[in-house]
Scaffold this active site. Structure first.
Site, PDB file in Angstrom:
ATOM      1  N   HIS A 132     -33.300 -14.330 -35.201  1.00 33.01           N
ATOM      2  CA  HIS A 132     -31.862 -14.204 -35.471  1.00 33.01           C
ATOM      3  C   HIS A 132     -31.081 -15.269 -34.698  1.00 33.01           C
ATOM      4  O   HIS A 132     -30.090 -15.810 -35.190  1.00 33.01           O
ATOM      5  CB  HIS A 132     -31.351 -12.827 -35.043  1.00 33.01           C
ATOM      6  CG  HIS A 132     -31.507 -11.755 -36.069  1.00 33.01           C
ATOM      7  ND1 HIS A 132     -30.873 -11.774 -37.281  1.00 33.01           N
ATOM      8  CD2 HIS A 132     -32.221 -10.603 -36.049  1.00 33.01           C
ATOM      9  CE1 HIS A 132     -31.184 -10.684 -37.974  1.00 33.01           C
ATOM     10  NE2 HIS A 132     -32.014  -9.963 -37.245  1.00 33.01           N
ATOM     11  N   ASP A 189     -41.572  -7.138 -35.960  1.00 33.52           N
ATOM     12  CA  ASP A 189     -40.234  -7.179 -36.537  1.00 33.52           C
ATOM     13  C   ASP A 189     -39.806  -8.633 -36.705  1.00 33.52           C
ATOM     14  O   ASP A 189     -39.766  -9.397 -35.748  1.00 33.52           O
ATOM     15  CB  ASP A 189     -39.244  -6.448 -35.625  1.00 33.52           C
ATOM     16  CG  ASP A 189     -37.970  -6.046 -36.354  1.00 33.52           C
ATOM     17  OD1 ASP A 189     -37.471  -6.849 -37.152  1.00 33.52           O
ATOM     18  OD2 ASP A 189     -37.478  -4.931 -36.115  1.00 33.52           O
ATOM     19  N   SER A 191     -34.024  -3.629 -40.918  1.00 34.30           N
ATOM     20  CA  SER A 191     -35.166  -2.977 -40.271  1.00 34.30           C
ATOM     21  C   SER A 191     -35.165  -1.471 -40.472  1.00 34.30           C
ATOM     22  O   SER A 191     -36.220  -0.846 -40.517  1.00 34.30           O
ATOM     23  CB  SER A 191     -35.173  -3.306 -38.770  1.00 34.30           C
ATOM     24  OG  SER A 191     -35.412  -4.673 -38.565  1.00 34.30           O
TER      25      SER A 191
END
Length: 538
Positions: free
Chosen positions: A295, A63, A111
């Site tokens: 992030h 991810d 996502s």
């Protein structure tokens, strides 16, 4: 001209992209336009590798991983561990390529939409999980595998109810409805559920006040709540929830004693349960915290979670090597943050030296912020940064971080950096006046006991705290897959790869981009649009 009118007039075709019409992005036509070997294989044409049949499918999801992240991690692994990344070996020996990630209505995916594209073969809108905005459910691959009698499972370092694992089973209008996703898992019959997120299972946290752990036990699950319990587990149906939120960052496991299991340990246990099924299995494994570190613009957090993911990937590839009939698919759902390692010095000769400064970092930025507590002073910021992040902040930077910590000031681009204040930590750290002895000549010596870095500033920078739109890595391995190029792959095509491998014939319904926009507008007029409630997606 508004967007819907632009679509009606064939705006996509006007961009000169072959085969892309107003009815939505077509991965088949896209593959043909690029001469994609995978596209040809799925169309039944000539392919260097084909799609062999398999009894077991392991989908390994990174991810938030981008190509620049791989560049950082491969350098680090080679120069500081004397090891080539398993991911690099996979890209070299498997069938590899680049994958496009856009969602149905946005050039940048979240996502939920990306995971749903993998698991259903259809583009959907951001925030939704295997469901169109008109309420039409899509059927994820784990439903189809389970109907064939196969074992199914989800492993992640994120909350087990988080967007990526949820996309492989749940059908729900919004990814944030994690209490409801937990209930869908309860009724699912999934064999393995391993990750974080106990807040969505405990009565004191759930809106309905239910305690789901006894409910799972009543359905035959062995419930695991610690790393030690995971190691001892012998059940053939497991629910493991090891943290209140996400599983700890690897950097905090390594240096701060966070007690959570590693992704490799979770993956090994998941495969142990799956391997006992004669009917085969489909298992999704997610390295979820690479995204979160990006992030937060946290280079040490990102680096160590990529390395932890690599340990888990080795578990998977070793299993495939010794277990014929296993297909491994590895892909990133999107890149996050736009992090780059930039050149330093004349002829970039000090670039490698500067990058070694990341070795000073011994905690995630999140751990650093929690360590500051609520009573924050500039002196406390400087001491904690020196202890955990290995930098000597100026008084000015420390005072500014106090204001950021108290939400009195923002640093960085107003729209590109939305997860304050952690992005501000990196901006201060990357500009800190690092004082220390010069490093020895080689990177390995720079990390030797008694040395303290290069005296350079860390040369990692970020464009944003949000997802980005660029292509990301994808690879196939095992089950007769030969080393070859996949070309440019659309994320929806991996669903058909899995169907072909398992011998399943199925298609989900398709909704056009225009139809999705109309459904979203209808939902907004009905007061059912909660996009504004979520300013930052992970």
């Amino acid at each position: 001209m508004d967007r819907r009118e632009w679509l009606r007039r064939g705006g996509l075709a006007g961009l000169g992209v072959a085969g892309l019409g107003a009815s939505g992005w077509s991965p088949r036509e896209l593959g043909a336009a690029h001469g994609s070997p995978l596209g040809k294989a799925l169309e039944g044409g000539t392919s260097a590798h084909g799609i062999p049949r398999a009894q077991r499918v392991i989908f390994f999801a990174y991810d938030g991983l981008g190509w620049e992240d791989i560049g950082l991690a491969r350098y680090w692994s080679l120069h500081n561990r004397d090891r080539v990344l398993e991911l690099e070996r996979l890209l070299a020996t498997g069938a590899s390529g680049a994958m496009l990630t856009h969602s149905l209505t946005s050039v940048v995916t979240d996502s939920a939409a990306a995971s749903s594209a993998w698991s259903t073969g259809r583009k959907i809108v951001n925030q939704a999980v295997s469901q169109y905005p008109d309420g039409t459910d899509l059927t994820p691959i784990l439903h189809l595998a389970q109907a064939r009698g196969m074992a199914t499972g989800l492993v992640t370092t994120a909350r087990i109810t988080h967007a990526t694992p949820a996309g492989w089973w749940a059908q729900i209008r919004h990814r944030d409805l994690e209490d409801d996703i937990a209930l869908q898992y309860l009724e699912s019959g999934l064999d393995v559920l391993l990750g974080g997120g106990e807040e969505h299972f405990l009565p004191g946290d759930r809106a309905d006040g239910r305690d789901l752990f006894p409910a799972f036990r009543s359905r035959g699950y062995q419930v695991l709540r610690s790393r030690e319990a995971l190691a001892r587990a012998t059940g053939d149906r497991l629910l493991g929830v090891f943290s209140r939120g996400h599983v700890a960052y690897e950097i905090d496991r390594l240096f701060q004693g966070a007690p959570d299991p590693s992704l490799a340990e979770l993956t090994r246990k998941g495969l142990e349960v799956m391997d006992g099924r004669d009917t085969g299995f489909v298992l999704q494994v997610e390295a979820g915290r690479v995204d979160h570190a990006n992030h937060e613009n946290d280079p040490g957090g990102c680096l160590h979670d990529i390395l932890a993911a690599d340990e888990a990937l080795k578990v998977v590839l070793d299993y495939a090597d010794r277990t014929p009939g296993t297909l491994v698919i590895v892909a990133s759902d999107h890149a996050t943050g736009g992090g780059v390692v930039f050149g330093r010095g004349s002829g970039y000769r000090r670039t490698t030296e500067a990058l070694q400064e990341v070795a000073r970092q011994k905690a995630s930025y999140g751990w650093f912020r929690r360590a500051l507590g609520s009573e924050v002073t500039a002196d406390a910021v400087r001491m904690t940064a020196a202890d955990l992040l290995g930098v000597e902040l100026s008084e000015e930077d420390a005072e500014r971080l106090v204001r950021v910590h108290l939400s009195e000031e923002r640093m960085g681009h107003r729209w590109a950096h939305t997860s304050q204040p952690l992005n501000s930590v990196h901006q201060a750290v990357s500009q800190a006046s690092v004082v220390g002895p010069r490093a020895p000549a080689t990177p390995r010596q720079a990390l030797a006991p008694g040395t303290s870095g290069t005296g350079l500033r860390l040369n990692v920078n970020y464009a944003s705290s949000t997802h980005t739109s660029g292509p990301v890595p994808v690879a196939l391995y095992g089950a007769g897959i030969s080393s070859s190029g996949l070309g440019v792959v659309d994320n929806t095509q991996l669903f058909e790869v899995m169907l072909r491998a398992l011998g399943i014939s199925f298609q989900n319904p398709m909704l056009s981009e225009e139809g999705a926009l109309e459904a979203l507008e209808t939902a907004s007029l009905a007061g059912d649009d909660d996009e504004a409630e979520r300013p930052h997606w992970a």
